[in-house]
Design a protein around this motif. Sequence first.
Motif, mmCIF file in Angstrom:
data_model
loop_
_atom_site.group_PDB
_atom_site.id
_atom_site.type_symbol
_atom_site.label_atom_id
_atom_site.label_comp_id
_atom_site.label_asym_id
_atom_site.label_seq_id
_atom_site.Cartn_x
_atom_site.Cartn_y
_atom_site.Cartn_z
ATOM 1 N N ARG A 8 45.882 -1.973 6.748
ATOM 2 C CA ARG A 8 46.722 -2.936 7.458
ATOM 3 C C ARG A 8 47.541 -2.244 8.549
ATOM 4 O O ARG A 8 47.618 -2.719 9.691
ATOM 5 N N LEU A 11 45.224 -1.327 11.395
ATOM 6 C CA LEU A 11 44.900 -2.521 12.191
ATOM 7 C C LEU A 11 46.049 -2.876 13.131
ATOM 8 O O LEU A 11 45.825 -3.200 14.300
ATOM 9 N N ILE A 48 38.611 -2.228 14.970
ATOM 10 C CA ILE A 48 39.202 -3.389 14.307
ATOM 11 C C ILE A 48 38.132 -4.117 13.496
ATOM 12 O O ILE A 48 38.368 -4.516 12.346
ATOM 13 N N LEU A 51 37.324 -2.091 10.340
ATOM 14 C CA LEU A 51 38.383 -2.171 9.334
ATOM 15 C C LEU A 51 38.455 -3.560 8.696
ATOM 16 O O LEU A 51 38.716 -3.684 7.496
ATOM 17 N N SER A 52 38.199 -4.598 9.478
ATOM 18 C CA SER A 52 38.221 -5.946 8.894
ATOM 19 C C SER A 52 37.073 -6.119 7.909
ATOM 20 O O SER A 52 37.227 -6.761 6.867
#
Length: 122
Positions: A8, A11, A48, A51-52
Amino acid sequence: MQNIEMIRLQLNHLITQARHDIYSLSSIDDLSKKQLILQQLWDTLSSIHFLSELLANQAASIQQTLPSEIPISPPQPNQRTFTIQELASYDGKNGRPAYVAVNEVVYDVTNNRAWAAATHLD
């Protein structure tokens, strides 16, 4: 959970970087610098996305390990059994009570300051 928090934070950093790059694009006239910033934006968006997907996979694995129902044993007259879905609706938001389950016991944390504003504060 610590890994999720690290993801988190990463991100958030990447989103801040992307915002900065977008702002820079609007104020730079040099084409070569714009191409460099566009490449940075592409790399940031790729990170991004990665990581998502990582977060989604972790959430799916956590969901698979959770029991479909959290029993309260033995049931007492003032106690009841919640499914995960039922318990999730008691989130403390919009005036609803806030319940949490620890070791198959459900606690009412509605008036607990650590859970103020429907979020847990360490």
